[in-house]
Motif scaffolding. Structure first.
Motif, PDB file in Angstrom:
ATOM      1  N   PRO A 182      12.179  14.025  -7.720  1.00 25.27           N
ATOM      2  CA  PRO A 182      11.795  12.992  -6.680  1.00 25.27           C
ATOM      3  C   PRO A 182      11.333  11.550  -7.521  1.00 25.27           C
ATOM      4  N   ARG A 183      12.306  11.001  -8.146  1.00 27.31           N
ATOM      5  CA  ARG A 183      11.856   9.800  -8.683  1.00 27.31           C
ATOM      6  C   ARG A 183      13.434   9.207  -8.773  1.00 27.31           C
ATOM      7  N   THR A 184      13.505   7.844  -8.367  1.00 30.81           N
ATOM      8  CA  THR A 184      14.761   7.125  -8.450  1.00 30.81           C
ATOM      9  C   THR A 184      14.716   5.691  -9.062  1.00 30.81           C
ATOM     10  N   ALA A 185      15.380   5.340  -9.618  1.00 40.50           N
ATOM     11  CA  ALA A 185      15.471   3.857  -9.978  1.00 40.50           C
ATOM     12  C   ALA A 185      16.902   3.211 -10.081  1.00 40.50           C
ATOM     13  N   SER A 210      10.750  11.391  -0.669  1.00 34.85           N
ATOM     14  CA  SER A 210      11.225  12.560   0.161  1.00 34.85           C
ATOM     15  C   SER A 210      10.964  12.201   1.466  1.00 34.85           C
ATOM     16  N   ARG A 211       9.932  11.347   1.987  1.00 34.55           N
ATOM     17  CA  ARG A 211       9.566  11.334   3.285  1.00 34.55           C
ATOM     18  C   ARG A 211       9.948  10.078   3.857  1.00 34.55           C
ATOM     19  N   LEU A 212      10.417   9.247   3.179  1.00 36.64           N
ATOM     20  CA  LEU A 212      10.900   8.003   3.837  1.00 36.64           C
ATOM     21  C   LEU A 212      12.366   7.762   3.814  1.00 36.64           C
ATOM     22  N   LEU A 213      12.892   7.143   4.693  1.00 37.91           N
ATOM     23  CA  LEU A 213      14.479   6.953   4.564  1.00 37.91           C
ATOM     24  C   LEU A 213      14.713   5.454   3.964  1.00 37.91           C
ATOM     25  N   HIS A 214      15.647   5.124   3.287  1.00 34.93           N
ATOM     26  CA  HIS A 214      15.967   3.743   2.632  1.00 34.93           C
ATOM     27  C   HIS A 214      17.522   3.474   3.174  1.00 34.93           C
ATOM     28  N   SER A 215      17.769   2.034   3.456  1.00 33.83           N
ATOM     29  CA  SER A 215      18.952   1.674   3.847  1.00 33.83           C
ATOM     30  C   SER A 215      19.013   0.320   3.367  1.00 33.83           C
ATOM     31  N   ILE A 216      20.375  -0.228   3.477  1.00 33.76           N
ATOM     32  CA  ILE A 216      20.616  -1.793   3.323  1.00 33.76           C
ATOM     33  C   ILE A 216      21.558  -2.244   4.549  1.00 33.76           C
ATOM     34  N   ASN A 259       0.954  -1.229   0.150  1.00 35.12           N
ATOM     35  CA  ASN A 259      -0.039  -0.147   0.019  1.00 35.12           C
ATOM     36  C   ASN A 259       0.865   1.122  -0.009  1.00 35.12           C
ATOM     37  N   THR A 260       1.970   0.900  -0.497  1.00 33.37           N
ATOM     38  CA  THR A 260       3.213   2.288  -0.438  1.00 33.37           C
ATOM     39  C   THR A 260       2.860   3.354  -1.370  1.00 33.37           C
ATOM     40  N   PRO A 261       3.289   4.326  -0.873  1.00 30.17           N
ATOM     41  CA  PRO A 261       3.020   5.674  -1.929  1.00 30.17           C
ATOM     42  C   PRO A 261       4.149   5.442  -2.929  1.00 30.17           C
ATOM     43  N   SER A 262       3.914   5.186  -4.130  1.00 27.72           N
ATOM     44  CA  SER A 262       4.771   5.108  -5.066  1.00 27.72           C
ATOM     45  C   SER A 262       6.363   4.324  -5.092  1.00 27.72           C
ATOM     46  N   ILE A 263       6.097   3.265  -4.429  1.00 29.82           N
ATOM     47  CA  ILE A 263       7.230   2.203  -4.620  1.00 29.82           C
ATOM     48  C   ILE A 263       6.961   1.173  -5.548  1.00 29.82           C
ATOM     49  N   PHE A 264       7.856   0.941  -6.670  1.00 28.56           N
ATOM     50  CA  PHE A 264       7.632   0.179  -7.599  1.00 28.56           C
ATOM     51  C   PHE A 264       8.698  -0.926  -7.661  1.00 28.56           C
ATOM     52  N   TYR A 265       8.445  -2.223  -7.870  1.00 29.51           N
ATOM     53  CA  TYR A 265       9.333  -3.356  -8.008  1.00 29.51           C
ATOM     54  C   TYR A 265       9.094  -4.004  -9.431  1.00 29.51           C
ATOM     55  N   VAL A 266      10.274  -4.297 -10.076  1.00 28.58           N
ATOM     56  CA  VAL A 266      10.092  -4.878 -11.345  1.00 28.58           C
ATOM     57  C   VAL A 266      11.255  -6.048 -11.503  1.00 28.58           C
ATOM     58  N   ALA A 306       9.458   7.234  -5.521  1.00 32.32           N
ATOM     59  CA  ALA A 306       9.003   8.482  -6.134  1.00 32.32           C
ATOM     60  C   ALA A 306       8.154   9.397  -5.128  1.00 32.32           C
ATOM     61  N   ASP A 307       8.155  10.656  -5.375  1.00 34.81           N
ATOM     62  CA  ASP A 307       7.251  11.488  -4.575  1.00 34.81           C
ATOM     63  C   ASP A 307       7.402  11.315  -2.912  1.00 34.81           C
ATOM     64  N   ASP A 308       6.231  11.081  -2.231  1.00 37.83           N
ATOM     65  CA  ASP A 308       6.334  10.976  -0.865  1.00 37.83           C
ATOM     66  C   ASP A 308       7.523   9.900  -0.531  1.00 37.83           C
ATOM     67  N   ALA A 309       7.393   8.628  -1.178  1.00 36.62           N
ATOM     68  CA  ALA A 309       8.444   7.766  -0.783  1.00 36.62           C
ATOM     69  C   ALA A 309       9.826   8.194  -1.063  1.00 36.62           C
TER      70      ALA A 309
END
Ligand SMILES: O=C(O)CCC(=O)C(=O)O
Ligand SMILES: [Fe+2]
Length: 329
Positions: free
Chosen positions: A189-192, A242-248, A85-92, A237-240
């Motif tokens: 605000p869009r990264t692939a 700018s408003r979420l942190l990502h890490s590995i 249900n994420t805002p603008s997270i896509f996985y291919v 993209a968008d909220d995902a």
């Protein structure tokens, strides 16, 4: 020939024509971006010029075989790639084939001795396209990197107007990772990110103002995890963005979902402990909770577009402000 065959042939021919057009207009595109902007009028001029040229017979130069191959694949329905249900997270999954991966890794490693690498404690990296920032001057991308950017536009991952012009290569040894971060205000605000060589798990956590960290009810732990299989593309993209942190996590081995990292506990990527957050693409990645993933040498390519200098403000999501933790549930 069935009509289906004919349709796919037509698609391939169109893709090839676009590739030839893109290569013949690449210099023009870079020159245009060096004008102040890109403003909406300069990018629409660019599209208009492309449209004009599309009606002519183009292409005196042979297009790169890699590009022809990548661009010849069907364009993606990105809506179908949205996860959870994420805002603008896509996985291919399987964005490229294993053979393409080998070809790309050979190219990357053939240049391994060059001094363009920046070595950090937890990974090494290389970047192409120029120095993002207020006085960004786009630099031409190496042809094979440019080919990948073109394929992302042809396949519908980026629009023509947001074509990536900046690419970051990260290389992680087993046991290395990346701390929780956002990609910052200098990019659209869009990264692939394309993953090569190894699987890994990316964690998303709410971005919290420093002054609120530690206050009751303020959640900073990862709220969702995404399995990044080798060959896959993740887009946010968008909220995902700018408003979420990502890490590995900086681990040699990790257990998807419930268990968290099973090796090198205490050597996380920093800024968060990923284990325990629900996996939002377990089915798409063929990695249900409990799957153990062992890291190999992982290389990722991250594609973004540097924002125009006159719009270098903080990237914000649209719509009413939400608690970032709520974005993931
Ligand atoms: O390696 C990855 O998948 C993530 C890279 C990343 O987040 C970055 O370079 O900003
Ligand atoms: Fe990032």
């Amino acid at each position: 020939m069935t009509s289906l065959d004919f349709q796919s042939l037509l698609k391939q021919e169109k893709a090839l024509q676009r590739v030839q057009l893109a290569q013949s207009t690449r210099t023009t595109a870079v020159q245009q971006e060096e004008e102040p902007g890109p403003t909406s009028s300069s990018s629409s001029r660019l599209s208009a010029r492309r449209r004009d040229e599309e009606s002519k017979v183009v292409g005196t130069k042979e297009p790169s075989p890699l590009l022809v191959k990548l661009a010849g694949r069907p364009s993606l329905d990105m809506e179908k790639m949205r996860v959870g249900n994420t805002p603008s997270i896509f996985y291919v999954p399987d964005f490229i084939s294993g053979a393409d991966e080998q070809q790309l890794l050979e190219r990357i490693h053939a240049q391994a001795s060059s001094n363009e690498w920046v070595t950090l404690r937890s990974r090494r990296l290389k970047c192409w396209g120029g120095q993002p920032g207020e006085s960004f001057r786009p630099e031409p991308l190496p042809p094979w990197v440019d080919a990948l950017c073109e394929s992302l536009v042809v396949r519908g991952v980026f629009s023509e107007e947001t074509r990536p012009n900046h690419v970051l290569l990260n290389e992680y040894q087993p046991g290395q990772g990346i701390m929780a971060h956002t990609d910052g205000p200098f990019y659209e605000p869009r990264t692939a990110t394309l993953s090569l060589g190894s699987d890994a798990v990316m964690h998303f956590s709410p971005r919290i103002e420093t002054s609120r960290i530690g206050r009751p009810g303020v959640e900073t732990r990862p709220q969702a995890s995404l399995v990044l299989r080798a060959l896959s593309l993740v887009v946010f993209a968008d909220d995902a963005y700018s408003r979420l942190l990502h890490s590995i996590d900086a681990v040699r081995e990790e257990t998807v979902g419930c268990g968290g990292s099973s090796g090198d506990v205490g050597k996380r990527g920093g800024g968060g402990v990923g284990g325990g957050a629900p996996v939002i693409n377990g089915a798409a990645a063929g990695a249900p909770e409990g799957t153990i993933l062992r890291r190999k040498l992982r290389v990722s390519l991250t594609f973004r577009r540097v924002r125009a200098a006159d719009r270098g403000e903080e990237t914000g999501g649209s719509g009413p402000e939400k608690n970032p933790a709520e974005l993931l549930v």
